[in-house]
Design a protein around this motif. Sequence first.
Motif, PDB file in Angstrom:
ATOM      1  N   UNK A  17       7.186  -5.663   5.256  1.00 14.36           N
ATOM      2  CA  UNK A  17       6.517  -5.880   4.152  1.00 14.36           C
ATOM      3  C   UNK A  17       5.024  -5.024   4.506  1.00 14.36           C
ATOM      4  N   UNK A  18       4.410  -5.561   5.506  1.00  7.98           N
ATOM      5  CA  UNK A  18       3.027  -4.969   5.893  1.00  7.98           C
ATOM      6  C   UNK A  18       3.106  -3.443   5.986  1.00  7.98           C
ATOM      7  N   UNK A  19       4.088  -2.918   6.893  1.00 11.01           N
ATOM      8  CA  UNK A  19       4.287  -1.689   7.390  1.00 11.01           C
ATOM      9  C   UNK A  19       4.494  -0.878   6.076  1.00 11.01           C
ATOM     10  N   UNK A  20       5.483  -1.424   4.835  1.00 12.49           N
ATOM     11  CA  UNK A  20       5.900  -0.902   3.787  1.00 12.49           C
ATOM     12  C   UNK A  20       4.543  -0.657   2.954  1.00 12.49           C
ATOM     13  N   UNK A  21       3.573  -1.682   2.824  1.00 17.24           N
ATOM     14  CA  UNK A  21       2.532  -1.502   2.121  1.00 17.24           C
ATOM     15  C   UNK A  21       1.479  -0.724   2.544  1.00 17.24           C
ATOM     16  N   UNK A  22       1.424  -0.448   3.849  1.00 16.63           N
ATOM     17  CA  UNK A  22       0.396   0.266   4.361  1.00 16.63           C
ATOM     18  C   UNK A  22       0.686   1.691   4.196  1.00 16.63           C
ATOM     19  N   UNK A  23       2.051   2.069   4.130  1.00 13.43           N
ATOM     20  CA  UNK A  23       2.408   3.350   3.861  1.00 13.43           C
ATOM     21  C   UNK A  23       2.140   3.697   2.429  1.00 13.43           C
ATOM     22  N   UNK A  24       2.522   2.835   1.727  1.00 12.40           N
ATOM     23  CA  UNK A  24       2.248   3.069   0.192  1.00 12.40           C
ATOM     24  C   UNK A  24       0.852   2.989  -0.211  1.00 12.40           C
ATOM     25  N   UNK A  25       0.032   2.532   0.518  1.00 11.66           N
ATOM     26  CA  UNK A  25      -1.324   2.293   0.226  1.00 11.66           C
ATOM     27  C   UNK A  25      -1.928   3.924   0.585  1.00 11.66           C
ATOM     28  N   UNK A  26      -1.361   4.569   1.241  1.00  8.66           N
ATOM     29  CA  UNK A  26      -1.878   6.134   1.685  1.00  8.66           C
ATOM     30  C   UNK A  26      -1.074   6.772   0.491  1.00  8.66           C
ATOM     31  N   UNK A  43      -0.228  -5.410  -4.435  1.00  8.21           N
ATOM     32  CA  UNK A  43      -1.016  -6.584  -4.683  1.00  8.21           C
ATOM     33  C   UNK A  43      -0.204  -7.474  -5.423  1.00  8.21           C
ATOM     34  N   UNK A  44       1.153  -7.311  -5.994  1.00  2.09           N
ATOM     35  CA  UNK A  44       2.038  -8.027  -6.802  1.00  2.09           C
ATOM     36  C   UNK A  44       1.565  -8.476  -8.191  1.00  2.09           C
ATOM     37  N   UNK A  45       0.871  -7.298  -8.593  1.00  4.30           N
ATOM     38  CA  UNK A  45       0.424  -7.543 -10.018  1.00  4.30           C
ATOM     39  C   UNK A  45       1.422  -7.691 -11.035  1.00  4.30           C
ATOM     40  N   UNK A  77       1.640  11.705 -14.451  1.00  4.44           N
ATOM     41  CA  UNK A  77       2.398  11.011 -13.431  1.00  4.44           C
ATOM     42  C   UNK A  77       1.917  10.889 -12.137  1.00  4.44           C
ATOM     43  N   UNK A  78       0.753  11.506 -11.444  1.00  5.56           N
ATOM     44  CA  UNK A  78       0.295  10.886 -10.299  1.00  5.56           C
ATOM     45  C   UNK A  78      -0.338   9.565 -10.599  1.00  5.56           C
ATOM     46  N   UNK A  79      -1.081   9.444 -11.617  1.00  5.12           N
ATOM     47  CA  UNK A  79      -1.876   8.241 -12.134  1.00  5.12           C
ATOM     48  C   UNK A  79      -0.352   7.182 -12.263  1.00  5.12           C
ATOM     49  N   UNK A  80       0.529   7.594 -12.882  1.00  8.85           N
ATOM     50  CA  UNK A  80       1.392   6.415 -13.262  1.00  8.85           C
ATOM     51  C   UNK A  80       2.104   5.858 -11.724  1.00  8.85           C
ATOM     52  N   UNK A  81       2.275   7.078 -10.889  1.00  7.13           N
ATOM     53  CA  UNK A  81       2.779   6.286  -9.620  1.00  7.13           C
ATOM     54  C   UNK A  81       1.924   5.552  -8.820  1.00  7.13           C
ATOM     55  N   UNK A  82       0.692   6.097  -9.032  1.00 13.13           N
ATOM     56  CA  UNK A  82      -0.411   5.124  -8.249  1.00 13.13           C
ATOM     57  C   UNK A  82      -0.338   3.802  -8.721  1.00 13.13           C
ATOM     58  N   UNK A  83      -0.299   3.572 -10.190  1.00 14.48           N
ATOM     59  CA  UNK A  83      -0.291   2.139 -10.872  1.00 14.48           C
ATOM     60  C   UNK A  83       0.945   1.392 -10.105  1.00 14.48           C
ATOM     61  N   UNK A  84       2.165   2.242 -10.296  1.00 15.69           N
ATOM     62  CA  UNK A  84       3.312   1.481  -9.861  1.00 15.69           C
ATOM     63  C   UNK A  84       3.190   0.972  -8.372  1.00 15.69           C
ATOM     64  N   UNK A  85       2.621   1.644  -7.473  1.00 13.86           N
ATOM     65  CA  UNK A  85       2.574   1.478  -6.094  1.00 13.86           C
ATOM     66  C   UNK A  85       1.457   0.297  -5.915  1.00 13.86           C
ATOM     67  N   UNK A  86       0.445   0.066  -6.855  1.00 12.64           N
ATOM     68  CA  UNK A  86      -0.533  -0.763  -6.714  1.00 12.64           C
ATOM     69  C   UNK A  86      -0.031  -2.151  -7.168  1.00 12.64           C
ATOM     70  N   UNK A 121       0.622  -8.177 -14.598  1.00 17.75           N
ATOM     71  CA  UNK A 121      -0.189  -7.707 -15.760  1.00 17.75           C
ATOM     72  C   UNK A 121      -0.246  -6.132 -15.605  1.00 17.75           C
ATOM     73  N   UNK A 122       0.414  -5.521 -16.471  1.00 22.89           N
ATOM     74  CA  UNK A 122       0.498  -3.983 -16.192  1.00 22.89           C
ATOM     75  C   UNK A 122      -0.713  -3.233 -16.658  1.00 22.89           C
ATOM     76  N   UNK A 123      -1.649  -4.156 -17.230  1.00 22.89           N
ATOM     77  CA  UNK A 123      -2.563  -3.035 -17.652  1.00 22.89           C
ATOM     78  C   UNK A 123      -3.870  -3.125 -16.580  1.00 22.89           C
ATOM     79  N   UNK A 124      -3.877  -3.843 -15.368  1.00 27.25           N
ATOM     80  CA  UNK A 124      -4.748  -4.123 -14.490  1.00 27.25           C
ATOM     81  C   UNK A 124      -5.061  -2.784 -13.790  1.00 27.25           C
TER      82      UNK A 124
END
Length: 361
Positions: free
Chosen positions: A77-86, A294-296, A281-290, A298-301
């Motif tokens: 999980x930590x490795x996956x989240x690190x890669x996805x943060x990039x 962070x386990x969000x 699209x880049x904004x959409x996938x940024x939100x999806x990754x975030x 509420x989709x508007x955050x």
Amino acid sequence: MKFQLKTRQICLFFIAFTPVIKLFMMPSIIAEFAREDMWISSLINLILDGVTFIFLLIAARRAKTNVFGLLEDNFGKIGAKTILAFYVVYFMLKAIVPLGEQKDYVELTLYTLMPSQLYFLPFFGVAFYLCVKYLRVIGRSADVLWLLTAVGLIILFALSIPNAEFEAVLPIGASGIKNILKGSYYTLNWYGDCVYLMFFIGEFDYKKKDGIKIFISYAIAALAVIIFMIIFYSVFTSIAFRQRFALTEISKYTAVINNIGRFDYVGITFILFSNAFALSLPLYFSCRILNYIFGITKKWIAPIFVIGIQLLIMVFLTQFYASIESIMKNYLGIFFFIFGNILPIVTAFLKNKEKANENDA
């Protein structure tokens, strides 16, 4: 297992959204370096994406989970989240220049008499709406918008071809390999569209021959880009690098327009409509990754954070935009190449834990 996308929608996704993002400022940047060989510079990037595409299709065929689960299975999980943060950084950077060029296009081309930043702000409302939706909405958008993209391109091609001097692209390779590669490197920001397929892994039911269908769709989109590059240089030749907004300039000199008015704006409007979704699209996938990192729930955050940053850049950093654009072109090409091509290729070699356990048994 319930899938959010259909194979048909993924095919139409690449036809609807990947060509339109490349039709504004990018052709003039390539022409500055590669001149008549600008289409070769584009072809190099498209081939790189095509190779990456093949590896991602292999990964999609093998994977029994989405890209988040695939990364967790192999890196924890930590490795996956690190890669996805990039990848959040990647998508945020990927969005800046296309958004800036679209903003300039709207203000300086469509509203030449009274340019204002307010004209582009409604885009962020569209982007926010998409970012709070599930992935299936992207697929449904592709079902409709591929037709607008196709019709828009056909209109522009039909109006531009009579003014094109195709011998202007000869002799092939006259600009030299160094300039051709420069044209490729400085425009890597506009490519790497194959990365979207990485985030479609596990989101559709991969069946026999689906890979061929999806790759053919990508090839159709790539062909449209190459045709546009050839026509663009054939129309403007040695002054092509000065035409900042290729989409408007490429067809406006045709005799039909002189007789009946700017009929080309029908095609331009269709493409602009599709491009509003492509820019999101880049904004959409940024939100999806975030949301994942962070386990969000509420989709508007996440959209408030992601779109807020882009809005601040577009509105309050206008005077620094030329510097930002220069940094993207000159220094971040390798970053876009690594995260848009190299890492997606690696996914083809990742193993699902479920499969590994089956093999061990």
